[in-house]
Design a protein around this motif. Structure first.
Motif, PDB file in Angstrom:
ATOM      1  N   ASP A  88       0.814  -1.217   0.000  1.00  0.00           N
ATOM      2  CA  ASP A  88       0.000   0.000   0.000  1.00  0.00           C
ATOM      3  C   ASP A  88       0.851   1.272   0.000  1.00  0.00           C
ATOM      4  O   ASP A  88       1.945   1.315   0.578  1.00  0.00           O
ATOM      5  CB  ASP A  88      -0.908   0.024   1.240  1.00  0.00           C
ATOM      6  N   GLY A  89       0.321   2.296  -0.595  1.00  0.00           N
ATOM      7  CA  GLY A  89       0.957   3.612  -0.613  1.00  0.00           C
ATOM      8  C   GLY A  89       0.235   4.479  -1.622  1.00  0.00           C
ATOM      9  O   GLY A  89      -0.304   3.961  -2.607  1.00  0.00           O
ATOM     10  N   LYS A  93       3.661   8.529  -4.004  1.00  0.00           N
ATOM     11  CA  LYS A  93       4.858   8.036  -3.292  1.00  0.00           C
ATOM     12  C   LYS A  93       5.199   6.599  -3.715  1.00  0.00           C
ATOM     13  O   LYS A  93       6.140   6.013  -3.214  1.00  0.00           O
ATOM     14  CB  LYS A  93       4.605   8.033  -1.775  1.00  0.00           C
ATOM     15  N   ASN A 136     -11.962  -3.919  -2.804  1.00  0.00           N
ATOM     16  CA  ASN A 136     -11.201  -2.758  -3.264  1.00  0.00           C
ATOM     17  C   ASN A 136     -10.966  -2.760  -4.779  1.00  0.00           C
ATOM     18  O   ASN A 136     -10.603  -1.745  -5.349  1.00  0.00           O
ATOM     19  CB  ASN A 136      -9.899  -2.631  -2.471  1.00  0.00           C
ATOM     20  N   GLN A 141      -9.612   1.948  -3.416  1.00  0.00           N
ATOM     21  CA  GLN A 141      -9.261   2.218  -2.015  1.00  0.00           C
ATOM     22  C   GLN A 141      -8.098   3.195  -1.974  1.00  0.00           C
ATOM     23  O   GLN A 141      -7.083   2.976  -2.660  1.00  0.00           O
ATOM     24  CB  GLN A 141      -8.891   0.906  -1.296  1.00  0.00           C
ATOM     25  N   PHE A 142      -8.261   4.237  -1.196  1.00  0.00           N
ATOM     26  CA  PHE A 142      -7.172   5.195  -0.960  1.00  0.00           C
ATOM     27  C   PHE A 142      -5.917   4.405  -0.595  1.00  0.00           C
ATOM     28  O   PHE A 142      -5.938   3.576   0.313  1.00  0.00           O
ATOM     29  CB  PHE A 142      -7.580   6.113   0.201  1.00  0.00           C
ATOM     30  N   GLY A 143      -4.818   4.667  -1.276  1.00  0.00           N
ATOM     31  CA  GLY A 143      -3.564   3.980  -0.949  1.00  0.00           C
ATOM     32  C   GLY A 143      -3.375   2.645  -1.642  1.00  0.00           C
ATOM     33  O   GLY A 143      -2.419   1.929  -1.355  1.00  0.00           O
ATOM     34  N   GLN A 144      -4.300   2.304  -2.573  1.00  0.00           N
ATOM     35  CA  GLN A 144      -4.196   0.987  -3.217  1.00  0.00           C
ATOM     36  C   GLN A 144      -4.460   1.055  -4.729  1.00  0.00           C
ATOM     37  O   GLN A 144      -5.205   0.236  -5.264  1.00  0.00           O
ATOM     38  CB  GLN A 144      -5.199   0.013  -2.591  1.00  0.00           C
ATOM     39  N   TYR A 147      -3.256  -2.416  -5.943  1.00  0.00           N
ATOM     40  CA  TYR A 147      -4.101  -3.544  -5.520  1.00  0.00           C
ATOM     41  C   TYR A 147      -5.500  -3.435  -6.147  1.00  0.00           C
ATOM     42  O   TYR A 147      -6.058  -4.422  -6.631  1.00  0.00           O
ATOM     43  CB  TYR A 147      -4.178  -3.520  -3.994  1.00  0.00           C
ATOM     44  N   TYR A 179     -13.300  -6.691   4.154  1.00  0.00           N
ATOM     45  CA  TYR A 179     -12.189  -6.758   5.111  1.00  0.00           C
ATOM     46  C   TYR A 179     -12.362  -8.001   5.991  1.00  0.00           C
ATOM     47  O   TYR A 179     -13.283  -8.099   6.794  1.00  0.00           O
ATOM     48  CB  TYR A 179     -12.124  -5.465   5.925  1.00  0.00           C
ATOM     49  N   PRO A 189      -2.796   0.801   9.366  1.00  0.00           N
ATOM     50  CA  PRO A 189      -2.697   1.527  10.640  1.00  0.00           C
ATOM     51  C   PRO A 189      -4.005   1.404  11.439  1.00  0.00           C
ATOM     52  O   PRO A 189      -5.094   1.382  10.845  1.00  0.00           O
ATOM     53  CB  PRO A 189      -2.464   2.975  10.198  1.00  0.00           C
ATOM     54  N   VAL A 192      -6.837   3.763  10.711  1.00  0.00           N
ATOM     55  CA  VAL A 192      -7.511   3.508   9.430  1.00  0.00           C
ATOM     56  C   VAL A 192      -8.448   2.309   9.571  1.00  0.00           C
ATOM     57  O   VAL A 192      -9.587   2.324   9.103  1.00  0.00           O
ATOM     58  CB  VAL A 192      -6.471   3.262   8.302  1.00  0.00           C
ATOM     59  N   ILE A 196     -12.426   1.932   8.942  1.00  0.00           N
ATOM     60  CA  ILE A 196     -12.995   0.954   7.999  1.00  0.00           C
ATOM     61  C   ILE A 196     -14.058   0.120   8.694  1.00  0.00           C
ATOM     62  O   ILE A 196     -15.146  -0.110   8.157  1.00  0.00           O
ATOM     63  CB  ILE A 196     -11.870   0.045   7.426  1.00  0.00           C
TER      64      ILE A 196
HETATM   65  N1  CAA Z   1      -9.566   9.235   2.033  1.00  0.00           N
HETATM   66  C1  CAA Z   1      -9.118  10.487   1.912  1.00  0.00           C
HETATM   67  N2  CAA Z   1      -7.987  10.941   2.505  1.00  0.00           N
HETATM   68  C2  CAA Z   1      -7.307  10.068   3.251  1.00  0.00           C
HETATM   69  C3  CAA Z   1      -7.716   8.744   3.425  1.00  0.00           C
HETATM   70  C4  CAA Z   1      -8.902   8.348   2.782  1.00  0.00           C
HETATM   71  N3  CAA Z   1      -9.373   7.083   2.892  1.00  0.00           N
HETATM   72  N4  CAA Z   1      -6.823   8.119   4.205  1.00  0.00           N
HETATM   73  C5  CAA Z   1      -5.871   9.030   4.515  1.00  0.00           C
HETATM   74  N5  CAA Z   1      -6.172  10.213   3.948  1.00  0.00           N
HETATM   75  C6  CAA Z   1      -5.423  11.451   4.043  1.00  0.00           C
HETATM   76  C7  CAA Z   1      -4.901  11.681   5.440  1.00  0.00           C
HETATM   77  O1  CAA Z   1      -5.867  12.297   6.221  1.00  0.00           O
HETATM   78  C8  CAA Z   1      -3.690  12.549   5.186  1.00  0.00           C
HETATM   79  O2  CAA Z   1      -4.123  13.867   4.926  1.00  0.00           O
HETATM   80  P1  CAA Z   1      -3.233  15.119   5.398  1.00  0.00           P
HETATM   81  O3  CAA Z   1      -1.909  14.941   4.708  1.00  0.00           O
HETATM   82  O4  CAA Z   1      -4.031  16.293   4.932  1.00  0.00           O
HETATM   83  O5  CAA Z   1      -3.165  14.993   6.890  1.00  0.00           O
HETATM   84  C9  CAA Z   1      -3.149  12.017   3.856  1.00  0.00           C
HETATM   85  O6  CAA Z   1      -4.251  11.349   3.206  1.00  0.00           O
HETATM   86  C10 CAA Z   1      -2.013  11.034   4.062  1.00  0.00           C
HETATM   87  O7  CAA Z   1      -2.484   9.963   4.881  1.00  0.00           O
HETATM   88  P2  CAA Z   1      -1.490   9.021   5.644  1.00  0.00           P
HETATM   89  O8  CAA Z   1      -0.768   9.813   6.694  1.00  0.00           O
HETATM   90  O9  CAA Z   1      -2.220   7.798   6.105  1.00  0.00           O
HETATM   91  O10 CAA Z   1      -0.452   8.680   4.480  1.00  0.00           O
HETATM   92  P3  CAA Z   1       0.657   7.622   4.476  1.00  0.00           P
HETATM   93  O11 CAA Z   1       1.433   7.864   3.241  1.00  0.00           O
HETATM   94  O12 CAA Z   1       1.366   7.558   5.783  1.00  0.00           O
HETATM   95  O13 CAA Z   1      -0.152   6.232   4.349  1.00  0.00           O
HETATM   96  C11 CAA Z   1      -1.520   4.585   3.382  1.00  0.00           C
HETATM   97  C12 CAA Z   1      -1.017   6.022   3.301  1.00  0.00           C
HETATM   98  C13 CAA Z   1      -0.329   3.637   3.330  1.00  0.00           C
HETATM   99  C14 CAA Z   1      -2.344   4.367   2.153  1.00  0.00           C
HETATM  100  C15 CAA Z   1      -2.318   4.379   4.673  1.00  0.00           C
HETATM  101  O14 CAA Z   1      -3.328   5.340   4.732  1.00  0.00           O
HETATM  102  C16 CAA Z   1      -2.966   2.987   4.701  1.00  0.00           C
HETATM  103  O15 CAA Z   1      -2.316   1.996   4.983  1.00  0.00           O
HETATM  104  N6  CAA Z   1      -4.257   2.923   4.390  1.00  0.00           N
HETATM  105  C17 CAA Z   1      -4.994   1.643   4.376  1.00  0.00           C
HETATM  106  C18 CAA Z   1      -5.110   1.129   2.992  1.00  0.00           C
HETATM  107  C19 CAA Z   1      -6.003  -0.081   3.015  1.00  0.00           C
HETATM  108  O16 CAA Z   1      -7.204  -0.017   3.308  1.00  0.00           O
HETATM  109  N7  CAA Z   1      -5.444  -1.237   2.699  1.00  0.00           N
HETATM  110  C20 CAA Z   1      -6.227  -2.440   2.722  1.00  0.00           C
HETATM  111  C21 CAA Z   1      -5.316  -3.585   3.083  1.00  0.00           C
HETATM  112  S1  CAA Z   1      -6.218  -5.069   3.369  1.00  0.00           S
HETATM  113  C22 CAA Z   1      -6.615  -5.588   1.869  1.00  0.00           C
HETATM  114  O17 CAA Z   1      -6.231  -5.060   0.878  1.00  0.00           O
HETATM  115  C23 CAA Z   1      -7.483  -6.800   1.798  1.00  0.00           C
HETATM  116  C24 CAA Z   1      -8.709  -6.528   1.045  1.00  0.00           C
HETATM  117  O18 CAA Z   1      -8.865  -7.062  -0.031  1.00  0.00           O
HETATM  118  C25 CAA Z   1      -9.770  -5.716   1.628  1.00  0.00           C
END
Ligand code: CAA
Length: 240
Positions: A88-89, A93, A136, A141-144, A147, A179, A189, A192, A196
């Motif tokens: 994720d990211g 970045k 997703n 999904q934000f950050g994916q 994926y 999830y 985290p 987060v 969810i």
């Molecule tokens: N929507 C809008 N904005 C969001 C957000 C969202 N969902 N999540 C975070 N933000 C914002 C934050 O508020 C922050 O804003 P500011 O800079 O204004 O404060 C900015 O985006 C950066 O957020 P982070 O500090 O969290 O950024 P990061 O670079 O440290 O991390 C990330 C980003 C890695 C994507 C982290 O948010 C994360 O891990 N998110 C979870 C992703 C996720 O749901 N993964 C699912 C894994 S499980 C799976 O994939 C199985 C499946 O099939 C379901």
């Protein structure tokens, strides 16, 4: 002879539950894993299910591996493409390897594995292919971006292969879990994950066994008329 199922990513998380549930329901099962020998040993001891080790993102490894499984156990009747990773990211970045690793392991693997089994299935006039997508891949999904793209790709792949295979007694379906409480969620985290969880109307994460039971259904003779579909299984978090 009992039907043979091959489950990729079959020793941990959702895949472990799928391997065990299929085995309990009377299928012969082979579980595939990529790296974790210790977990594989423990899995074999606990379940009695044989394991194979290769990388599903590597086409040649899939060719060799499926040939070995077939040699030892006979033709694969049911293929569950479950192996998947997250890197994720946010895109601004994300580096190239985060993108390619996820696409290769989660999406290219479906081609790599299906390509090995599809001709024998067509020749025998029977097959069940079940691809594990994700909520997703349906909603993004934000950050994916990586994926979500791979998991959405699985849905298109499933629909196309279902059309090609329907006349040959082969069904091809996807499951889109939400999830589910597995190790994969540990990389999210806490803040987060709390957010969810609050978006899931049923009020909890899913259990791996709940996905496994859906796989068993799609693998069964009762599901012979279902093909090309995506079964959404997410506690009401996203309705398609
Ligand atoms: N929507 C809008 N904005 C969001 C957000 C969202 N969902 N999540 C975070 N933000 C914002 C934050 O508020 C922050 O804003 P500011 O800079 O204004 O404060 C900015 O985006 C950066 O957020 P982070 O500090 O969290 O950024 P990061 O670079 O440290 O991390 C990330 C980003 C890695 C994507 C982290 O948010 C994360 O891990 N998110 C979870 C992703 C996720 O749901 N993964 C699912 C894994 S499980 C799976 O994939 C199985 C499946 O099939 C379901």
């Amino acid at each position: 002879m009992k039907k043979l199922a091959l489950v990729t990513g079959g020793i941990r998380g959702i895949g472990e539950a799928v391997s065990c549930e299929l085995s309990e329901k009377g299928y012969r099962v082979v579980a595939l894993y990529q790296a974790n020998d210790k977990v594989a040993d423990a899995f074999r001891k606990k379940t009695g299910i044989p394991t194979y080790k290769w990388d599903v993102s590597d086409f040649k490894a899939c060719q060799k591996g499926v040939a070995e499984v077939t040699e030892s156990y006979g033709h694969i009747d049911i293929l569950v493409n479950n192996a998947g990773i997250t890197r994720d990211g946010v895109l601004h970045k994300m580096d190239y390897s985060q993108w390619t690793d996820v696409l290769q392991t989660n999406l290219n693997s479906c081609f790599n594995m299906c390509r090995q089994v599809i001709e024998p299935m067509r020749n025998r006039g029977f097959g069940r292919i079940i691809n594990i997508s994700s909520i997703n891949g349906q909603k993004g999904q934000f950050g994916q971006t990586n994926y979500s793209a791979a998991k959405a790709g699985i849905i298109g792949f499933t629909k196309a292969l279902a059309q090609e295979s329907a006349s040959k007694g082969i069904t091809v379906n996807a499951i889109a879990p939400g999830y589910i409480n597995t190790e994969m969620l540990q990389s999210i985290p806490d803040t987060v994950l709390t957010q969810i969880r609050s978006q899931i109307p049923i009020g909890r994460l899913g259990y791996p066994q709940e996905v496994a039971r859906a796989v068993v259904f799609l693998a069964s003779d009762e599901a012979a008329f279902i093909t090309g579909t995506t079964l959404t299984l997410n506690g009401g978090q996203y309705l398609v």
